[in-house]
Write a protein that holds these residues in place. Structure first.
Motif, PDB file in Angstrom:
ATOM      1  N   ASP A  48      48.214 -15.773 -31.288  1.00 35.27           N
ATOM      2  CA  ASP A  48      47.023 -15.540 -32.098  1.00 35.27           C
ATOM      3  C   ASP A  48      45.757 -15.359 -31.264  1.00 35.27           C
ATOM      4  OD1 ASP A  48      48.532 -15.733 -34.392  1.00 35.27           O
ATOM      5  OD2 ASP A  48      48.156 -17.876 -34.643  1.00 35.27           O
ATOM      6  N   VAL A  49      45.804 -15.722 -29.999  1.00 40.90           N
ATOM      7  CA  VAL A  49      44.622 -15.615 -29.137  1.00 40.90           C
ATOM      8  C   VAL A  49      44.522 -14.201 -28.586  1.00 40.90           C
ATOM      9  CG1 VAL A  49      43.572 -16.380 -26.970  1.00 40.90           C
ATOM     10  CG2 VAL A  49      44.578 -18.050 -28.533  1.00 40.90           C
ATOM     11  N   ARG A  50      43.363 -13.589 -28.788  1.00 45.02           N
ATOM     12  CA  ARG A  50      43.146 -12.216 -28.330  1.00 45.02           C
ATOM     13  C   ARG A  50      42.321 -12.155 -27.052  1.00 45.02           C
ATOM     14  NH1 ARG A  50      43.025  -8.850 -32.990  1.00 45.02           N
ATOM     15  NH2 ARG A  50      42.361  -7.110 -31.654  1.00 45.02           N
ATOM     16  N   ALA A  51      41.500 -13.161 -26.793  1.00 45.38           N
ATOM     17  CA  ALA A  51      40.662 -13.190 -25.593  1.00 45.38           C
ATOM     18  C   ALA A  51      40.326 -14.634 -25.262  1.00 45.38           C
ATOM     19  CB  ALA A  51      39.386 -12.380 -25.793  1.00 45.38           C
ATOM     20  N   LEU A 200      36.302  -6.441 -27.783  1.00 46.99           N
ATOM     21  CA  LEU A 200      37.721  -6.598 -27.482  1.00 46.99           C
ATOM     22  C   LEU A 200      38.542  -6.747 -28.754  1.00 46.99           C
ATOM     23  CD1 LEU A 200      37.418  -9.043 -24.456  1.00 46.99           C
ATOM     24  CD2 LEU A 200      38.338  -6.725 -24.352  1.00 46.99           C
ATOM     25  N   GLY A 201      38.006  -7.480 -29.731  1.00 49.98           N
ATOM     26  CA  GLY A 201      38.724  -7.725 -30.974  1.00 49.98           C
ATOM     27  C   GLY A 201      38.909  -6.492 -31.827  1.00 49.98           C
ATOM     28  N   SER A 202      38.112  -5.467 -31.591  1.00 49.18           N
ATOM     29  CA  SER A 202      38.244  -4.246 -32.380  1.00 49.18           C
ATOM     30  C   SER A 202      39.334  -3.330 -31.836  1.00 49.18           C
ATOM     31  CB  SER A 202      36.910  -3.495 -32.425  1.00 49.18           C
ATOM     32  OG  SER A 202      36.588  -2.963 -31.148  1.00 49.18           O
ATOM     33  N   ASN A 203      39.840  -3.636 -30.672  1.00 48.18           N
ATOM     34  CA  ASN A 203      40.864  -2.805 -30.039  1.00 48.18           C
ATOM     35  C   ASN A 203      42.260  -3.339 -30.336  1.00 48.18           C
ATOM     36  OD1 ASN A 203      38.745  -1.357 -28.897  1.00 48.18           O
ATOM     37  ND2 ASN A 203      38.744  -2.595 -27.037  1.00 48.18           N
ATOM     38  N   GLY A 204      43.247  -2.491 -30.178  1.00 47.82           N
ATOM     39  CA  GLY A 204      44.621  -2.913 -30.400  1.00 47.82           C
ATOM     40  C   GLY A 204      45.018  -4.020 -29.446  1.00 47.82           C
ATOM     41  N   GLU A 243      51.983  -0.103 -32.716  1.00 48.32           N
ATOM     42  CA  GLU A 243      50.529  -0.142 -32.627  1.00 48.32           C
ATOM     43  C   GLU A 243      49.952   1.231 -32.280  1.00 48.32           C
ATOM     44  OE1 GLU A 243      48.381  -3.678 -30.961  1.00 48.32           O
ATOM     45  OE2 GLU A 243      47.697  -2.206 -29.492  1.00 48.32           O
ATOM     46  N   GLY A 244      50.591   1.932 -31.370  1.00 50.44           N
ATOM     47  CA  GLY A 244      50.119   3.263 -31.013  1.00 50.44           C
ATOM     48  C   GLY A 244      50.163   4.216 -32.190  1.00 50.44           C
TER      49      GLY A 244
END
Length: 261
Positions: A48-51, A200-204, A243-244
């Motif tokens: 769940d952690v993106r950054a 960063l959160g807006s990116n895949g 995702e792509g």
């Protein structure tokens, strides 16, 4: 895990790891090194952690080695010194190899090992009043364990100077050399970090992880047929992935991709 030298907080997709030894300017000791290794190893597997934001309490980011730890090292055998250095190397590698992008929130000075720690991060935002120093040569030592990360961040030319002179330099110089990406006032520090987190959160999420790995794998490689084949294989695989396909489809259909929901 209970931490003595750190605070680790997870709020939604963002984890914050805070160095929490302000009374000694967040200097490293064996405990902090072990806890940083454990924290980043755990966060690496946290889906769940993106950054990750690496922060520090107090007036300094990190002053390098703790004095009491240095006193202990003075009596180490060769084997003990090597094992101790490898624990620090392992910690820096855990930060550098973390599959999540790591943003260093540098609230103050970074010296010696603290320079290695921020250099292992992907993005560095620092207060414009911060100072930096590779101070090891003043003590008759060398910045060996942190060298792979600092040289990547500073470049060979600047590293030759600051490794040997042990000069202190200011944030404007760190920005010019590429060690720091953003230099801001203390009042702007949190807002700047938050903006990067949102970006960063807006990116895949998979694309972000793959992009970080791509830089690590491609940097310094010879531009030959093997590299061309490698990069072509990577983009082909990502294009065909879930995702792509979603990213391209949402762009063409002028809608929000699912990961932003």
């Amino acid at each position: 895990m209970q931490y003595e030298t750190l605070k680790v907080e997870i709020a939604g997709p963002i984890a914050t790891v805070t160095l929490n030894r302000p009374e000694v300017r967040n200097a490293f000791n064996e405990r902090m090194i072990a806890e940083l290794s454990a924290a980043f190893t755990a966060l690496d597997t946290h889906d769940d952690v993106r950054a990750v934001v690496l922060a520090a309490n107090g007036k300094a980011f990190c002053a390098g080695a703790d004095l009491n730890w240095m006193k202990k090292m003075a009596g180490y055998s060769d084997d003990e010194n090597r094992a101790d250095a490898m624990r620090l190397a392992g910690m820096l590698s855990a930060v550098y190899r973390c599959s999540k992008p790591v943003i260093a929130r540098v609230n103050g000075d970074a010296y010696a090992g603290g320079m290695g720690l921020l250099a292992a991060c992907d993005i560095v935002v620092a207060v414009d009043s911060a100072h930096f120093c590779l101070s090891e040569a003043r003590l008759g030592l060398i910045p060996a364990t942190i060298a792979p990360y600092v040289i990547r961040a500073l470049g060979e030319r600047a590293s030759r100077r600051y490794f040997t002179t042990a000069e202190q330099f200011d944030c404007a110089t760190a920005l010019r050399l590429g060690l720091v990406h953003e230099a801001v006032s203390a009042n702007e520090l949190d807002a700047t970090v938050q903006k990067l987190v949102q970006t960063l959160g807006s990116n895949g999420p998979s694309a972000v992880r793959e992009s970080k790995q791509l830089v690590q794998d491609v940097a310094g490689r010879v531009l030959d047929e093997a590299l061309l084949d490698d990069t072509a294989e990577r983009i082909a695989r990502v294009r065909a992935g879930v995702e792509g396909r979603e990213g391209v489809a949402s762009f063409l259909e002028k809608r929000t991709p699912v990961w932003r929901d």
